[in-house]
Design an enzyme around this catalytic site. Structure first.
Site, PDB file in Angstrom:
ATOM      1  N   CYS A  37      33.617   5.068  18.467  1.00 47.51           N
ATOM      2  CA  CYS A  37      34.034   3.777  17.932  1.00 47.51           C
ATOM      3  C   CYS A  37      34.758   2.975  19.010  1.00 47.51           C
ATOM      4  O   CYS A  37      35.525   3.514  19.791  1.00 47.51           O
ATOM      5  CB  CYS A  37      34.874   3.967  16.670  1.00 47.51           C
ATOM      6  SG  CYS A  37      36.616   3.685  16.869  1.00 47.51           S
ATOM      7  N   GLU A  38      34.457   1.689  19.039  1.00 46.66           N
ATOM      8  CA  GLU A  38      35.029   0.856  20.105  1.00 46.66           C
ATOM      9  C   GLU A  38      36.483   0.471  19.839  1.00 46.66           C
ATOM     10  O   GLU A  38      37.142  -0.075  20.709  1.00 46.66           O
ATOM     11  CB  GLU A  38      34.171  -0.397  20.331  1.00 46.66           C
ATOM     12  CG  GLU A  38      34.217  -1.425  19.217  1.00 46.66           C
ATOM     13  CD  GLU A  38      33.270  -2.596  19.468  1.00 46.66           C
ATOM     14  OE1 GLU A  38      32.301  -2.450  20.227  1.00 46.66           O
ATOM     15  OE2 GLU A  38      33.512  -3.665  18.877  1.00 46.66           O
ATOM     16  N   HIS A  39      36.974   0.767  18.643  1.00 43.93           N
ATOM     17  CA  HIS A  39      38.368   0.447  18.341  1.00 43.93           C
ATOM     18  C   HIS A  39      39.329   1.560  18.725  1.00 43.93           C
ATOM     19  O   HIS A  39      40.489   1.303  19.002  1.00 43.93           O
ATOM     20  CB  HIS A  39      38.524   0.123  16.845  1.00 43.93           C
ATOM     21  CG  HIS A  39      37.710  -1.054  16.418  1.00 43.93           C
ATOM     22  ND1 HIS A  39      36.997  -1.101  15.249  1.00 43.93           N
ATOM     23  CD2 HIS A  39      37.472  -2.233  17.052  1.00 43.93           C
ATOM     24  CE1 HIS A  39      36.358  -2.263  15.170  1.00 43.93           C
ATOM     25  NE2 HIS A  39      36.623  -2.957  16.243  1.00 43.93           N
ATOM     26  N   HIS A  40      38.849   2.798  18.718  1.00 42.39           N
ATOM     27  CA  HIS A  40      39.730   3.929  19.020  1.00 42.39           C
ATOM     28  C   HIS A  40      39.179   4.873  20.085  1.00 42.39           C
ATOM     29  O   HIS A  40      39.859   5.793  20.497  1.00 42.39           O
ATOM     30  CB  HIS A  40      40.009   4.743  17.746  1.00 42.39           C
ATOM     31  CG  HIS A  40      40.607   3.960  16.628  1.00 42.39           C
ATOM     32  ND1 HIS A  40      39.836   3.364  15.645  1.00 42.39           N
ATOM     33  CD2 HIS A  40      41.887   3.652  16.344  1.00 42.39           C
ATOM     34  CE1 HIS A  40      40.632   2.728  14.797  1.00 42.39           C
ATOM     35  NE2 HIS A  40      41.870   2.877  15.196  1.00 42.39           N
TER      36      HIS A  40
ATOM     37  N   GLN B 287      29.653   0.627  13.785  1.00 41.73           N
ATOM     38  CA  GLN B 287      28.419   1.110  13.163  1.00 41.73           C
ATOM     39  C   GLN B 287      27.496  -0.022  12.714  1.00 41.73           C
ATOM     40  O   GLN B 287      26.271   0.083  12.821  1.00 41.73           O
ATOM     41  CB  GLN B 287      28.765   2.031  11.984  1.00 41.73           C
ATOM     42  CG  GLN B 287      27.554   2.778  11.438  1.00 41.73           C
ATOM     43  CD  GLN B 287      27.931   3.738  10.320  1.00 41.73           C
ATOM     44  OE1 GLN B 287      28.983   4.373  10.374  1.00 41.73           O
ATOM     45  NE2 GLN B 287      27.093   3.838   9.309  1.00 41.73           N
TER      46      GLN B 287
ATOM     47  N   HIS C  19      33.404   8.784  10.724  1.00 40.57           N
ATOM     48  CA  HIS C  19      34.190   8.203  11.811  1.00 40.57           C
ATOM     49  C   HIS C  19      35.443   9.044  11.993  1.00 40.57           C
ATOM     50  O   HIS C  19      36.236   9.168  11.064  1.00 40.57           O
ATOM     51  CB  HIS C  19      34.568   6.758  11.477  1.00 40.57           C
ATOM     52  CG  HIS C  19      33.386   5.847  11.472  1.00 40.57           C
ATOM     53  ND1 HIS C  19      33.294   4.758  12.302  1.00 40.57           N
ATOM     54  CD2 HIS C  19      32.229   5.883  10.786  1.00 40.57           C
ATOM     55  CE1 HIS C  19      32.127   4.150  12.095  1.00 40.57           C
ATOM     56  NE2 HIS C  19      31.467   4.822  11.172  1.00 40.57           N
TER      57      HIS C  19
ATOM     58  N   CYS D 209      37.956   8.397  13.630  1.00 35.69           N
ATOM     59  CA  CYS D 209      39.197   7.608  13.563  1.00 35.69           C
ATOM     60  C   CYS D 209      39.662   7.487  12.115  1.00 35.69           C
ATOM     61  O   CYS D 209      40.821   7.178  11.853  1.00 35.69           O
ATOM     62  CB  CYS D 209      39.022   6.237  14.221  1.00 35.69           C
ATOM     63  SG  CYS D 209      37.664   5.258  13.587  1.00 35.69           S
TER      64      CYS D 209
END
Ligand SMILES: [Zn+2]
Length: 231
Positions: A117-120, A158, A186, A188
């Site tokens: 995931c690009e956020h975490h 996603q 996920h 995260c």
């Protein structure tokens, strides 16, 4: 897994990239994805990761930890984020379609989705089901897996991953009718935040005949996709 270098097509990759940009579906990226070699990226990332470990208070003189910055840098560039580099886009040889598929589709299911995931920057782990109705061109089945793999090997959300796969297949096979279904966990969500270990996220992207709410192919596709992802 790192990419199989001999089976890539940089020219097709560039065309797919331009197409995704025109559709507003490309991952936010800068010229640095292509203007630096993998070796250079690894060399530049390692000291930054070393700094993070230092700040966390880890002892980098310990022999278990000393190579971690370099290992992480190599993993980022060569193993989990190589799908940022369109020169590594899979070779997708298509053959001329000699059959009339009409409303019947080609489907590949239980395709492994290993992304981050690009956020975490933690793992997204799931399965994809992909289908398309061939027009003039037919794609080898394993190429559907390769396209999924390529877009998974970059920091992702996603929803965009699902859209990118769908749009790339429509572009490469020159068909209007494509569907992509992804069911993924996920990490995260599992290991931080609400720490829900049982939930998964489902995303669906459709084009053409698969988009019509009352269409038979859409119903069939969703039935197969749901069974396929029932883990
Ligand atoms: Zn996340």
């Amino acid at each position: 897994m790192s990419h199989p270098a001999h089976k890539s097509n940089a020219e097709l990759g560039l065309a797919v990239h331009k197409h995704l940009v025109s559709k507003g579906l490309e991952t936010p990226m800068t010229d640095l994805v292509t203007s630096q070699t993998a070796e250079k990226k690894i060399k530049k990332i390692a000291p930054h990761f070393e700094k993070i470990m230092e700040i966390l208070g880890l002892d980098l003189t310990d022999d278990s930890l000393e190579d971690t910055p370099n290992r992480v840098a190599k993993m980022y560039v060569n193993e989990i984020f190589w799908g940022l580099d369109y020169s590594k886009f899979p070779k997708c040889t298509t053959i001329e379609n000699k059959m009339d598929y009409a409303h019947s589709f080609v489907l590949e299911r239980n395709i492994n989705v290993q992304s981050n995931c690009e956020h975490h920057f933690v793992v997204i782990d799931g399965l994809a089901t992909v289908a398309y109705i061939p027009k003039k061109k037919v794609l080898g089945l394993s190429k559907l897996n390769r396209i999924v793999e390529f877009f998974a090997k970059r920091p992702q959300v996603q929803e965009r991953l699902t859209e990118q796969i769908c749009e790339a297949i429509a572009f490469i096979t020159e068909t209007d009718d494509v569907a992509v279904y992804i069911d993924a966990s996920h990490y995260c969500v599992k290991s931080r935040g609400i720490q829900d270990t049982g939930s998964s996220t489902v995303t669906l992207s459709t084009r053409g005949l698969f988009s019509a709410a009352d269409s038979e192919v859409r119903r069939e596709f969703l039935n197969i996709a749901r069974i396929g992802s029932n883990r």
